[in-house]
Design an enzyme around this catalytic site. Sequence first.
Site, short mmCIF file in Angstrom:
data_model
loop_
_atom_site.label_atom_id
_atom_site.label_comp_id
_atom_site.label_asym_id
_atom_site.label_seq_id
_atom_site.Cartn_x
_atom_site.Cartn_y
_atom_site.Cartn_z
N TYR A 1 0.90 -1.28 0.15
CA TYR A 1 -0.20 0.00 0.10
C TYR A 1 0.89 1.23 0.10
O TYR A 1 0.93 2.00 0.83
CB TYR A 1 -0.78 -0.02 1.20
CG TYR A 1 -2.06 -0.85 1.22
CD1 TYR A 1 -2.46 -1.76 -0.04
CD2 TYR A 1 -2.97 -1.18 2.32
CE1 TYR A 1 -3.35 -2.79 -0.10
CE2 TYR A 1 -3.84 -2.13 2.13
CZ TYR A 1 -4.24 -2.84 1.06
OH TYR A 1 -5.13 -3.78 0.99
C1 FAD Z 1 -6.59 -1.88 -7.79
C2 FAD Z 1 -5.72 -2.38 -6.80
C3 FAD Z 1 -5.93 -3.44 -6.10
C4 FAD Z 1 -4.91 -3.98 -5.19
N1 FAD Z 1 -5.34 -5.08 -4.55
C5 FAD Z 1 -4.34 -5.52 -3.71
C6 FAD Z 1 -4.58 -6.59 -2.78
O1 FAD Z 1 -5.66 -7.48 -2.85
N2 FAD Z 1 -3.77 -7.03 -1.97
C7 FAD Z 1 -2.47 -6.73 -2.10
O2 FAD Z 1 -1.39 -7.14 -1.39
N3 FAD Z 1 -2.21 -5.51 -2.70
C8 FAD Z 1 -3.13 -5.10 -3.54
N4 FAD Z 1 -2.62 -3.79 -4.14
C9 FAD Z 1 -1.31 -3.42 -4.21
C10 FAD Z 1 -0.44 -4.24 -4.91
O3 FAD Z 1 -0.12 -5.24 -4.56
C11 FAD Z 1 0.70 -3.40 -5.01
O4 FAD Z 1 0.68 -2.23 -5.72
C12 FAD Z 1 1.79 -4.29 -5.99
O5 FAD Z 1 3.15 -3.78 -5.83
C13 FAD Z 1 1.45 -3.97 -7.46
O6 FAD Z 1 2.37 -4.80 -8.19
P1 FAD Z 1 2.48 -4.51 -9.78
O7 FAD Z 1 3.48 -5.35 -10.31
O8 FAD Z 1 1.30 -4.56 -10.53
O9 FAD Z 1 3.04 -3.06 -9.73
P2 FAD Z 1 4.07 -2.07 -10.16
O10 FAD Z 1 3.62 -0.68 -10.20
O11 FAD Z 1 4.73 -2.58 -11.54
O12 FAD Z 1 5.02 -2.53 -9.27
C14 FAD Z 1 5.21 -2.03 -7.92
C15 FAD Z 1 6.71 -2.11 -7.36
O13 FAD Z 1 7.39 -3.34 -7.48
C16 FAD Z 1 8.29 -3.21 -8.28
N5 FAD Z 1 8.27 -4.28 -9.24
C17 FAD Z 1 7.56 -4.46 -10.34
N6 FAD Z 1 7.95 -5.49 -10.94
C18 FAD Z 1 9.04 -5.86 -10.41
C19 FAD Z 1 10.07 -6.97 -10.83
N7 FAD Z 1 9.90 -7.62 -11.90
N8 FAD Z 1 11.05 -7.11 -10.40
C20 FAD Z 1 11.69 -6.24 -9.42
N9 FAD Z 1 10.73 -5.18 -8.91
C21 FAD Z 1 9.47 -4.93 -9.37
C22 FAD Z 1 8.21 -1.78 -8.95
O14 FAD Z 1 9.57 -1.25 -9.41
C23 FAD Z 1 7.55 -0.95 -7.97
O15 FAD Z 1 8.41 -0.46 -6.88
C24 FAD Z 1 -3.81 -3.46 -5.09
C25 FAD Z 1 -3.53 -2.35 -5.96
C26 FAD Z 1 -4.34 -1.76 -6.92
C27 FAD Z 1 -4.12 -0.48 -7.48
#
Ligand code: FAD
Length: 573
Positions: free
Chosen positions: A480
């Site tokens: 979050y």
């Molecule tokens: C609509 C919505 C619903 C959500 N629901 C939940 C939920 O139910 N439970 C929960 O725990 N969280 C939830 N989240 C939060 C979510 O888990 C985090 O935002 C998570 O980091 C998203 O991962 P991403 O790959 O989509 O994000 P990104 O924005 O791509 O990455 C998030 C972070 O991780 C890093 N990162 C991404 N990919 C990699 C990689 N391959 N290697 C190294 N670092 C990387 C990025 O640099 C950044 O710091 C929700 C978010 C949203 C917007």
Amino acid sequence: MENSSPLPSGVLLFLLLNVTVSVAAPTAESVYTSFLPCLTNYAKSPDQVSKIVFAQTNSSFSSVLQAYIRNARFNATSTPKPLLVVTPLEESHVQGAVICARNIGIQLKIRSGGHDYEGISYVSDQPFIILDMFQFRNITVDVQNEVAVVQAGATLGEVYYRIWEKSKVHGFPAGVCPTVGVGGHLSGGGYGNMLRKYGLSVDHVVDAKIIDVKGRILDKEGMGEDLFWAIRGGGGASFGVILSFTVKLVPVPEVVTVYRVAKSLDQNESATALVLQWQQVAPHTDDRLFMRLLLQPVSSKVVKGQKTIRATVIALFLGGADEVVTLMGKEFPALGLSKEDCTEMSWIDSVVWWANFDNTTKPEALLDRDVNTASFLKRKSDYVQKPISKEGLEGIWEKMVELGKTGFVFNPYGGKMSEVSSDATPFPHRAGNLFKIQYSVNWDEPGVELENNFTKQARMLYSYMTPFVSSNPRSAFLNYRDLDIGTNSFGKNSYDEGAVYGVKYFNDNFDRLVKIKTAVDPENFFRNEQSIPTHTGLDTGASKSGAGKLSHFSRYWKLMLDVGGFFILELII
Ligand SMILES: Cc1cc2nc3c(=O)[nH]c(=O)nc-3n(C[C@H](O)[C@H](O)[C@H](O)COP(=O)(O)OP(=O)(O)OC[C@H]3O[C@@H](n4cnc5c(N)ncnc54)[C@H](O)[C@@H]3O)c2cc1C
Ligand SMILES: *[C@@H]1O[C@H](CO)[C@@H](O)[C@H](O)[C@H]1NC(C)=O
Ligand SMILES: *[C@@H]1O[C@H](CO)[C@@H](O)[C@H](O)[C@H]1NC(C)=O
Ligand SMILES: *[C@@H]1O[C@H](CO)[C@@H](O)[C@H](O)[C@H]1NC(C)=O
Ligand SMILES: *[C@@H]1O[C@H](CO)[C@@H](O)[C@H](O)[C@H]1NC(C)=O
Ligand SMILES: *[C@@H]1O[C@H](CO)[C@@H](O)[C@H](O)[C@H]1NC(C)=O
Ligand SMILES: *[C@@H]1O[C@H](CO)[C@@H](O)[C@H](O)[C@H]1NC(C)=O
């Protein structure tokens, strides 16, 4: 020592910094012309390189950049843009991207699903490149061995769907929103509606593939126990690029039950009674039951023109409706649950239901990535360790109505969460926590003034909640993402700065993360606004702040030397 330089050091530093900035500031064009040949050099199939690097001048640049923006706040013309977006198709492209970005000396932001609440996977105040992992989306499910290999750019919806294709009695405990990416979600902890039965996603990660700062591809054995520990909740982006995780599947029953029950405060204070009892039941009941509680300021249906609070319980029970109705009758009479409130369905349909699709939607909807819209939003988090009293709740309702828009999501802990020790993974919020609060405010129109109003509103509610939530540290959940709780300043990244947010996210696990970071990425290439800082003074026995000061001091001299070198180089040229 301070007088040993011929000029007052401040003046010298000022002169030298000016020189460095004018020399080093990269432009979109200069980065493109140095990055492309470098990447071509490292790629196994060099002919593909021209297809995966998007310069700002490319006609597809905006659509590629926007495709994985999930917070409209960071979709504005004023949002800083990357100099390049790189969309690797194979491992060697990722290796090359890391090595070449490092050679050029430019910041690399890693994006998988783009759901970071503060957009830090695709925004930066410093010149940067996005490494966009969305093409790394293969998922291999092995039901026999109950494992799956999931690439970082896969979405949670795809993971659930591919498991369901192979088995109706297996699932995976992860987030509720199907477009969330595996890369950020799993490396940041990852939780969803099977949390009380199975804990976090990271409690089921058995292997991983990562590319480190030297461009090496490492699995669990290659990276070692420490780094493997760190990337299961410490945030991948501080340590390297996650290519994939290998996860253990969990059993799910063929029939599960969901329900949603709402009560408003203006209907006889039943909402307060509901929340009071929810605090007693939700964190302690049968661990097959997860009851999320939403609290929102809404328009009153009783008194026109007034606001009231609506409490909504949204539940998943890993069992049948009769059983949960009986259980709730005994434990949670304030809910008033009846069989009619409940729907029995398959686990995959419960995933669709939780994602708020209408009840005719097929599981294939979980494969849809093309949701190029999002609200403007702000999120914050807190942990509650003792139940909030009736008077406490009444004060909170008043404050929420006064502020007008910010709501809460209470997510109950207990069950498996209390059985895993707080240092088993970097995620420290285990036994002793009753529930996690998410502060949530969404709006639909752009504009600085609106944004300021709503983010301020969320901060005011957060401030009001101080007496009811954890303190020393006031804990927060990494996934979050909330930049209000502290950020590091670029080029400094000190232990002391990092500890401000790091201790909130990781409590006592922060120091171990710093040690691992220092060992695997001593130059701090993998960095962002809230990354784990490097620090070499942790084992000296010096006090934390004392060690921090020593480090600032030596960093200063290192900077003077680096910059001085540049200056001399410039004079020679
Ligand atoms: C609509 C919505 C619903 C959500 N629901 C939940 C939920 O139910 N439970 C929960 O725990 N969280 C939830 N989240 C939060 C979510 O888990 C985090 O935002 C998570 O980091 C998203 O991962 P991403 O790959 O989509 O994000 P990104 O924005 O791509 O990455 C998030 C972070 O991780 C890093 N990162 C991404 N990919 C990699 C990689 N391959 N290697 C190294 N670092 C990387 C990025 O640099 C950044 O710091 C929700 C978010 C949203 C917007
Ligand atoms: C845009 O970039 C893509 C990927 O590198 C490339 O295939 C395409 O030819 C570029 N288009 C233009 C107009 O430059
Ligand atoms: C971003 O803005 C573009 C228009 O500039 C729009 O088409 C797109 O839907 C927006 N995406 C998000 C997530 O706000
Ligand atoms: C995904 O799997 C396909 C088929 O095996 C393969 O061709 C492709 O290279 C894989 N993609 C990645 C990013 O590993
Ligand atoms: C409020 O509660 C009282 C006592 O429990 C009950 O008699 C009354 O009908 C309730 N009113 C509403 C609007 O539910
Ligand atoms: C689906 O929703 C509609 C409208 O809300 C409702 O009438 C219908 O009974 C629901 N169907 C099922 C199978 O739950
Ligand atoms: C922002 O909040 C202030 C004070 O509450 C209010 O006067 C103003 O109209 C709000 N602005 C917008 C754009 O909502």
